[in-house]
Design a protein around this motif. Structure first.
Motif, PDB file in Angstrom:
ATOM      1  N   ASP A   7      -6.258   8.301  -0.533  1.00 36.53           N
ATOM      2  CA  ASP A   7      -5.620   8.137   0.773  1.00 36.53           C
ATOM      3  C   ASP A   7      -4.121   8.109   0.557  1.00 36.53           C
ATOM      4  OD1 ASP A   7      -4.662   6.902   3.357  1.00 36.53           O
ATOM      5  OD2 ASP A   7      -6.820   6.803   3.701  1.00 36.53           O
ATOM      6  N   ASP A   8      -3.342   8.656   1.483  1.00 37.19           N
ATOM      7  CA  ASP A   8      -1.889   8.644   1.336  1.00 37.19           C
ATOM      8  C   ASP A   8      -1.276   7.328   1.808  1.00 37.19           C
ATOM      9  OD1 ASP A   8      -2.622   9.478   3.959  1.00 37.19           O
ATOM     10  OD2 ASP A   8      -0.596  10.223   4.296  1.00 37.19           O
ATOM     11  N   GLU A   9      -2.073   6.448   2.404  1.00 37.56           N
ATOM     12  CA  GLU A   9      -1.569   5.148   2.858  1.00 37.56           C
ATOM     13  C   GLU A   9      -1.927   4.092   1.821  1.00 37.56           C
ATOM     14  OE1 GLU A   9      -2.200   4.123   7.004  1.00 37.56           O
ATOM     15  OE2 GLU A   9      -2.746   6.216   7.385  1.00 37.56           O
ATOM     16  N   LYS A  10      -0.888   3.557   1.169  1.00 40.55           N
ATOM     17  CA  LYS A  10      -1.121   2.603   0.076  1.00 40.55           C
ATOM     18  C   LYS A  10      -1.823   1.336   0.543  1.00 40.55           C
ATOM     19  CE  LYS A  10       2.365   4.404  -2.952  1.00 40.55           C
ATOM     20  NZ  LYS A  10       3.579   4.268  -3.683  1.00 40.55           N
ATOM     21  N   ASN A  11      -1.524   0.868   1.770  1.00 39.70           N
ATOM     22  CA  ASN A  11      -2.181  -0.342   2.276  1.00 39.70           C
ATOM     23  C   ASN A  11      -3.684  -0.135   2.429  1.00 39.70           C
ATOM     24  OD1 ASN A  11       0.262  -1.669   2.376  1.00 39.70           O
ATOM     25  ND2 ASN A  11       0.584  -1.281   4.554  1.00 39.70           N
ATOM     26  N   LEU A  13      -5.470   2.003   0.669  1.00 46.36           N
ATOM     27  CA  LEU A  13      -6.032   2.048  -0.688  1.00 46.36           C
ATOM     28  C   LEU A  13      -6.213   0.642  -1.255  1.00 46.36           C
ATOM     29  CD1 LEU A  13      -4.237   5.033  -2.447  1.00 46.36           C
ATOM     30  CD2 LEU A  13      -6.629   4.870  -1.752  1.00 46.36           C
ATOM     31  N   THR A  29      -7.758   4.540  -7.603  1.00 46.90           N
ATOM     32  CA  THR A  29      -7.126   5.009  -6.370  1.00 46.90           C
ATOM     33  C   THR A  29      -6.144   6.137  -6.654  1.00 46.90           C
ATOM     34  OG1 THR A  29      -5.363   3.351  -6.502  1.00 46.90           O
ATOM     35  CG2 THR A  29      -7.346   2.757  -5.247  1.00 46.90           C
ATOM     36  N   ASN A  31      -3.071   8.412  -4.495  1.00 48.98           N
ATOM     37  CA  ASN A  31      -2.227   8.391  -3.310  1.00 48.98           C
ATOM     38  C   ASN A  31      -1.908   9.779  -2.781  1.00 48.98           C
ATOM     39  OD1 ASN A  31       0.983   7.346  -2.327  1.00 48.98           O
ATOM     40  ND2 ASN A  31      -0.896   6.509  -1.514  1.00 48.98           N
ATOM     41  N   SER A  32      -2.453  10.822  -3.429  1.00 53.42           N
ATOM     42  CA  SER A  32      -2.203  12.198  -2.985  1.00 53.42           C
ATOM     43  C   SER A  32      -3.339  13.094  -3.465  1.00 53.42           C
ATOM     44  CB  SER A  32      -0.874  12.710  -3.559  1.00 53.42           C
ATOM     45  OG  SER A  32      -0.990  12.939  -4.951  1.00 53.42           O
ATOM     46  N   GLU A  35      -2.836  14.003  -7.234  1.00 56.05           N
ATOM     47  CA  GLU A  35      -3.204  12.876  -8.100  1.00 56.05           C
ATOM     48  C   GLU A  35      -4.725  12.725  -8.138  1.00 56.05           C
ATOM     49  OE1 GLU A  35      -2.166   8.140  -8.751  1.00 56.05           O
ATOM     50  OE2 GLU A  35      -1.784   9.032  -6.778  1.00 56.05           O
ATOM     51  N   MET A  54      -3.418  14.309   4.593  1.00 53.00           N
ATOM     52  CA  MET A  54      -2.476  13.881   3.553  1.00 53.00           C
ATOM     53  C   MET A  54      -1.352  14.908   3.493  1.00 53.00           C
ATOM     54  SD  MET A  54      -4.931  12.441   0.511  1.00 53.00           S
ATOM     55  CE  MET A  54      -5.850  13.960   0.285  1.00 53.00           C
TER      56      MET A  54
END
Length: 119
Positions: A7-11, A13, A29, A31-32, A35, A54
């Motif tokens: 997921d591109d939203e760290k919160n 993840l 996890t 983030n992109s 990745e 994303m």
């Protein structure tokens, strides 16, 4: 069982990681999309949860690449938008609408685990 959460939203993840680890899963996890593909190759997860929207690569592009690398790994698409009519996501094994309630995601992971004989 090892889960790759993308997921591109760290919160989000952080929430997925905490909640799924509480269920006894090992969680990696990404983030992109890029990745995710790298971690998929190095960590060989049992299941992937994949956000559709994303910035670098959308989840459908990532899904295609993951399925090319290993067509047997179950992928659960996660999104805030309704993509069920988009044939591209049909290559995924399940579809869950994002929510602050992770109950549906956890249940889908349990169902996929049973269906694919994962532990």
């Amino acid at each position: 069982m090892k889960i790759l959460a993308v997921d591109d939203e760290k919160n989000i993840l952080m929430l997925y990681k905490a909640e799924l680890e509480d269920e006894g899963y090992e969680v990696i996890t990404a983030n992109s999309g890029r990745e995710a593909i790298e971690l998929f190759e190095t960590h060989k997860p049992d299941i992937v949860t994949l956000d559709i929207m994303m910035p670098d690569m959308d989840g459908i592009q990532v899904l295609r690449q993951l399925k090319q690398k290993n067509p047997n790994v179950p992928v659960i698409m996660l999104t805030a938008y309704d993509y069920r009519d988009d044939f591209s996501i049909w290559a995924s094994d399940a579809y869950v609408v994002k929510s602050s309630d992770l109950g549906p995601l956890k249940e889908t992971i349990r169902e996929i685990s049973e269906k694919f004989g994962l532990k």
